[in-house]
Write a protein that holds these residues in place. Structure first.
Motif, PDB file in Angstrom:
ATOM      1  N   SER A 187      35.468   2.208 -48.098  1.00 46.06           N
ATOM      2  CA  SER A 187      36.131   2.812 -46.944  1.00 46.06           C
ATOM      3  C   SER A 187      35.398   2.380 -45.676  1.00 46.06           C
ATOM      4  CB  SER A 187      36.124   4.333 -47.056  1.00 46.06           C
ATOM      5  OG  SER A 187      36.909   4.756 -48.160  1.00 46.06           O
ATOM      6  N   ALA A 188      36.153   2.223 -44.595  1.00 44.40           N
ATOM      7  CA  ALA A 188      35.568   1.785 -43.323  1.00 44.40           C
ATOM      8  C   ALA A 188      36.190   2.574 -42.177  1.00 44.40           C
ATOM      9  CB  ALA A 188      35.756   0.292 -43.128  1.00 44.40           C
ATOM     10  N   ARG A 189      35.935   3.875 -42.198  1.00 41.01           N
ATOM     11  CA  ARG A 189      36.457   4.745 -41.133  1.00 41.01           C
ATOM     12  C   ARG A 189      35.896   4.279 -39.775  1.00 41.01           C
ATOM     13  NH1 ARG A 189      37.998  10.246 -41.051  1.00 41.01           N
ATOM     14  NH2 ARG A 189      37.146  10.589 -43.143  1.00 41.01           N
ATOM     15  N   GLY A 190      36.754   4.086 -38.826  1.00 38.32           N
ATOM     16  CA  GLY A 190      36.322   3.630 -37.508  1.00 38.32           C
ATOM     17  C   GLY A 190      36.463   2.137 -37.296  1.00 38.32           C
ATOM     18  N   LEU A 191      36.853   1.407 -38.338  1.00 41.32           N
ATOM     19  CA  LEU A 191      37.006  -0.045 -38.200  1.00 41.32           C
ATOM     20  C   LEU A 191      38.178  -0.373 -37.270  1.00 41.32           C
ATOM     21  CD1 LEU A 191      36.657  -2.724 -40.894  1.00 41.32           C
ATOM     22  CD2 LEU A 191      38.820  -2.600 -39.678  1.00 41.32           C
ATOM     23  N   ARG A 192      39.285   0.323 -37.440  1.00 45.95           N
ATOM     24  CA  ARG A 192      40.422   0.094 -36.545  1.00 45.95           C
ATOM     25  C   ARG A 192      40.130   0.724 -35.187  1.00 45.95           C
ATOM     26  NH1 ARG A 192      44.579   2.821 -34.323  1.00 45.95           N
ATOM     27  NH2 ARG A 192      46.486   1.607 -33.891  1.00 45.95           N
ATOM     28  N   GLY A 193      40.344  -0.048 -34.132  1.00 44.15           N
ATOM     29  CA  GLY A 193      40.145   0.454 -32.776  1.00 44.15           C
ATOM     30  C   GLY A 193      38.693   0.661 -32.392  1.00 44.15           C
ATOM     31  N   SER A 194      37.773   0.036 -33.095  1.00 39.52           N
ATOM     32  CA  SER A 194      36.353   0.171 -32.758  1.00 39.52           C
ATOM     33  C   SER A 194      36.089  -0.342 -31.351  1.00 39.52           C
ATOM     34  CB  SER A 194      35.503  -0.615 -33.769  1.00 39.52           C
ATOM     35  OG  SER A 194      34.142  -0.592 -33.404  1.00 39.52           O
ATOM     36  N   ASN A 195      35.145   0.309 -30.650  1.00 43.04           N
ATOM     37  CA  ASN A 195      34.838  -0.102 -29.280  1.00 43.04           C
ATOM     38  C   ASN A 195      33.734  -1.153 -29.202  1.00 43.04           C
ATOM     39  OD1 ASN A 195      32.658   1.440 -29.994  1.00 43.04           O
ATOM     40  ND2 ASN A 195      32.957   3.023 -28.438  1.00 43.04           N
ATOM     41  N   ILE A 196      33.333  -1.695 -30.342  1.00 43.89           N
ATOM     42  CA  ILE A 196      32.380  -2.813 -30.371  1.00 43.89           C
ATOM     43  C   ILE A 196      33.058  -3.990 -31.085  1.00 43.89           C
ATOM     44  CG2 ILE A 196      30.442  -1.179 -30.512  1.00 43.89           C
ATOM     45  CD1 ILE A 196      30.080  -2.343 -33.439  1.00 43.89           C
ATOM     46  N   PRO A 197      32.518  -5.196 -30.929  1.00 43.68           N
ATOM     47  CA  PRO A 197      33.096  -6.333 -31.659  1.00 43.68           C
ATOM     48  C   PRO A 197      33.074  -6.086 -33.164  1.00 43.68           C
ATOM     49  CG  PRO A 197      31.609  -7.118 -29.949  1.00 43.68           C
ATOM     50  CD  PRO A 197      31.444  -5.630 -30.005  1.00 43.68           C
ATOM     51  N   THR A 198      34.249  -6.093 -33.778  1.00 40.69           N
ATOM     52  CA  THR A 198      34.367  -5.864 -35.214  1.00 40.69           C
ATOM     53  C   THR A 198      34.205  -7.185 -35.949  1.00 40.69           C
ATOM     54  OG1 THR A 198      35.995  -4.153 -34.686  1.00 40.69           O
ATOM     55  CG2 THR A 198      35.790  -4.798 -36.981  1.00 40.69           C
ATOM     56  N   LYS A 199      33.274  -7.212 -36.909  1.00 42.54           N
ATOM     57  CA  LYS A 199      32.992  -8.452 -37.621  1.00 42.54           C
ATOM     58  C   LYS A 199      32.896  -8.195 -39.124  1.00 42.54           C
ATOM     59  CE  LYS A 199      30.375 -10.647 -33.867  1.00 42.54           C
ATOM     60  NZ  LYS A 199      29.096 -11.313 -33.500  1.00 42.54           N
ATOM     61  N   ALA A 200      33.128  -9.261 -39.878  1.00 37.52           N
ATOM     62  CA  ALA A 200      32.932  -9.229 -41.328  1.00 37.52           C
ATOM     63  C   ALA A 200      32.202 -10.506 -41.724  1.00 37.52           C
ATOM     64  CB  ALA A 200      34.264  -9.122 -42.050  1.00 37.52           C
ATOM     65  N   LYS A 201      31.393 -10.405 -42.768  1.00 37.12           N
ATOM     66  CA  LYS A 201      30.618 -11.561 -43.243  1.00 37.12           C
ATOM     67  C   LYS A 201      30.701 -11.605 -44.761  1.00 37.12           C
ATOM     68  CE  LYS A 201      26.223 -11.369 -42.495  1.00 37.12           C
ATOM     69  NZ  LYS A 201      24.963 -11.416 -41.726  1.00 37.12           N
ATOM     70  N   LEU A 202      31.306 -12.674 -45.264  1.00 37.04           N
ATOM     71  CA  LEU A 202      31.491 -12.839 -46.698  1.00 37.04           C
ATOM     72  C   LEU A 202      30.574 -13.960 -47.184  1.00 37.04           C
ATOM     73  CD1 LEU A 202      33.268 -11.848 -49.104  1.00 37.04           C
ATOM     74  CD2 LEU A 202      34.785 -13.783 -48.603  1.00 37.04           C
ATOM     75  N   THR A 203      29.711 -13.649 -48.164  1.00 38.91           N
ATOM     76  CA  THR A 203      28.738 -14.607 -48.691  1.00 38.91           C
ATOM     77  C   THR A 203      29.009 -14.851 -50.162  1.00 38.91           C
ATOM     78  OG1 THR A 203      27.096 -13.721 -47.139  1.00 38.91           O
ATOM     79  CG2 THR A 203      26.277 -15.131 -48.908  1.00 38.91           C
ATOM     80  N   TYR A 204      29.018 -16.128 -50.549  1.00 42.82           N
ATOM     81  CA  TYR A 204      29.322 -16.486 -51.937  1.00 42.82           C
ATOM     82  C   TYR A 204      28.342 -17.535 -52.454  1.00 42.82           C
ATOM     83  CZ  TYR A 204      31.819 -18.575 -55.922  1.00 42.82           C
ATOM     84  OH  TYR A 204      32.162 -19.054 -57.158  1.00 42.82           O
ATOM     85  N   PHE A 205      27.716 -17.219 -53.585  1.00 43.30           N
ATOM     86  CA  PHE A 205      26.929 -18.187 -54.336  1.00 43.30           C
ATOM     87  C   PHE A 205      27.621 -18.370 -55.679  1.00 43.30           C
ATOM     88  CE2 PHE A 205      23.722 -17.887 -51.183  1.00 43.30           C
ATOM     89  CZ  PHE A 205      22.881 -18.989 -51.362  1.00 43.30           C
ATOM     90  N   GLN A 206      28.015 -19.601 -55.953  1.00 41.75           N
ATOM     91  CA  GLN A 206      28.876 -19.900 -57.096  1.00 41.75           C
ATOM     92  C   GLN A 206      28.356 -19.308 -58.399  1.00 41.75           C
ATOM     93  OE1 GLN A 206      29.194 -24.008 -58.568  1.00 41.75           O
ATOM     94  NE2 GLN A 206      31.404 -23.827 -58.307  1.00 41.75           N
ATOM     95  N   GLU A 207      29.247 -18.606 -59.101  1.00 45.28           N
ATOM     96  CA  GLU A 207      28.946 -17.995 -60.397  1.00 45.28           C
ATOM     97  C   GLU A 207      27.715 -17.080 -60.342  1.00 45.28           C
ATOM     98  OE1 GLU A 207      28.643 -21.172 -63.153  1.00 45.28           O
ATOM     99  OE2 GLU A 207      30.764 -21.708 -63.046  1.00 45.28           O
ATOM    100  N   ASN A 208      27.423 -16.578 -59.157  1.00 46.23           N
ATOM    101  CA  ASN A 208      26.255 -15.703 -59.010  1.00 46.23           C
ATOM    102  C   ASN A 208      26.664 -14.389 -58.359  1.00 46.23           C
ATOM    103  OD1 ASN A 208      23.747 -14.520 -58.485  1.00 46.23           O
ATOM    104  ND2 ASN A 208      22.764 -16.499 -58.251  1.00 46.23           N
ATOM    105  N   TYR A 209      27.082 -14.419 -57.102  1.00 46.04           N
ATOM    106  CA  TYR A 209      27.495 -13.162 -56.480  1.00 46.04           C
ATOM    107  C   TYR A 209      28.403 -13.399 -55.286  1.00 46.04           C
ATOM    108  CZ  TYR A 209      24.255 -13.589 -52.489  1.00 46.04           C
ATOM    109  OH  TYR A 209      23.610 -13.987 -51.345  1.00 46.04           O
ATOM    110  N   LEU A 210      29.144 -12.347 -54.962  1.00 49.13           N
ATOM    111  CA  LEU A 210      30.024 -12.294 -53.802  1.00 49.13           C
ATOM    112  C   LEU A 210      29.689 -11.013 -53.051  1.00 49.13           C
ATOM    113  CD1 LEU A 210      32.621 -13.552 -52.399  1.00 49.13           C
ATOM    114  CD2 LEU A 210      33.913 -11.860 -53.712  1.00 49.13           C
ATOM    115  N   GLN A 211      29.425 -11.142 -51.751  1.00 51.08           N
ATOM    116  CA  GLN A 211      28.982  -9.980 -50.981  1.00 51.08           C
ATOM    117  C   GLN A 211      29.712  -9.912 -49.648  1.00 51.08           C
ATOM    118  OE1 GLN A 211      24.758  -8.970 -50.952  1.00 51.08           O
ATOM    119  NE2 GLN A 211      24.822  -8.709 -48.738  1.00 51.08           N
ATOM    120  N   LEU A 212      30.120  -8.703 -49.269  1.00 48.31           N
ATOM    121  CA  LEU A 212      30.787  -8.475 -47.991  1.00 48.31           C
ATOM    122  C   LEU A 212      29.997  -7.477 -47.168  1.00 48.31           C
ATOM    123  CD1 LEU A 212      33.283  -8.873 -46.137  1.00 48.31           C
ATOM    124  CD2 LEU A 212      34.275  -6.868 -47.262  1.00 48.31           C
TER     125      LEU A 212
END
Length: 324
Positions: A187-212
């Motif tokens: 859940s990301a309450r406050g993500l819509r209409g946030s008053n700061i720059p909204t960003k996401a970062k998706l990191t992937y290492f093959q066959e190891n992990y996926l992180q957001l």
């Protein structure tokens, strides 16, 4: 030297103390700098203002649907109007083994009721419009959904961010906001209409992990949404961003995209979240830092011994003079 004499400490003790402090500082610096993940920018999968070239085209991306590009501000995937859908897709596949994609976006509008949301895609298919946040269903690869309208998911706070791995056969579970085939989410309450720059970062290492990780509460403060081990994505897949509005609507803006190719200089692969960093640190300590670090420790040991010996000689000479 006047301070040393008035403190009551012997020169030998001060020599040993200073050497010990110097040794501790060097050890700490070695630990703090143990970041073995390096990156190379991927221009082919990055977007920034003005987005278009002099011919009003993008060399690396295609735009479609109801998408509007305002060169000095944003790429608006959907305006705040009913029954809108828009998309942006990379022209070239993302072939990097390990990568990180960081993007800034903004979901906002005038109404008290709003929907439906936007998505990021890493899929074998590209630029196929459809019912899943503006893209085709039965996809093969990763769909990451920023869902702002709650259909039927009791106990979950919206906006809700979820990931799904598609195999070309599974359908997105619209009735329950993707619950049936969800890989992970938060859940990301406050993500819509946030008053700061909204960003996401998706990191992937093959066959190891996926992180957001998400930034929507405070500037430069990242909140981990999820981290999943043993994830395998298609080796050749396209990067896409889509959005959709039905009976309810919202502005879905894409501000920038920064993609990087990641590689590790440490043969021990990083794991997800904080645990990965801890494993890297343990591996580094077990390796002992190689001959360079061994030589440095020897030099520091000699300096400590030398400082102690000089201090002892000075103390002895002082005591001999005091006899006479």
């Amino acid at each position: 030297m006047k301070f040393l004499q008035s403190s009551g400490w012997s020169a030998a003790a001060w020599g040993l103390l200073i050497s010990a402090l110097f040794f501790t500082q060097v050890v700490t610096a070695q630990d703090d700098g143990d970041d073995t993940i390096k990156s190379v920018p991927l221009r082919t999968h990055s977007l920034s203002q003005p987005y278009l070239d002099q011919d009003l085209q993008s060399r690396w991306f295609d735009f479609g649907g109801d998408t509007v590009v305002r060169a000095d501000q944003y790429i608006r995937l959907t305006p705040d109007r009913q029954h809108q859908a828009g998309w942006v897709w990379s022209r070239l596949p993302l072939t990097a083994t390990n990568w990180e994609i960081e993007w800034e976006f903004k979901i906002h509008g005038q109404g008290n009721l709003y929907g439906d949301g936007m998505a990021l895609w890493i899929t074998k298919q590209r630029a196929l419009p459809g019912p899943v946040f503006g893209a085709a269903d039965n996809f093969e690869g990763l769909g990451l959904f920023f869902d702002t309208y709650k259909n039927n998911r009791p106990g979950v706070v919206f906006p809700y961010v979820s990931a799904m791995l598609g195999d070309g056969q599974k359908s997105y579970d619209h009735a329950h906001d993707g619950k049936e085939h969800e890989l992970a989410g938060c859940s990301a309450r406050g993500l819509r209409g946030s008053n700061i720059p909204t960003k996401a970062k998706l990191t992937y290492f093959q066959e190891n992990y996926l992180q957001l990780d998400l930034q929507y509460k405070n500037v430069d403060t990242w909140v981990q949404c999820f981290s999943v081990s043993n994830v395998t994505l298609p080796q050749v897949a396209y990067l896409g961003f889509t959005a959709h509005c039905g009976e309810l609507s919202d502005n879905h803006d894409l501000i920038s995209v920064e993609a990087k190719n990641l590689y590790s200089t440490n043969p021990t692969r990083p794991g997800p979240g904080k645990g990965g960093k801890a494993r890297k640190l343990r591996a580094k300590k077990q390796e002992g830092g190689g001959w360079g670090w061994f030589f440095m420790k020897m030099v520091l040991f000699v300096v400590a011994c030398g400082g102690g010996y000089i201090g002892f000689v000075a103390w002895k000479q002082k005591n001999q003079r005091s006899r006479f």
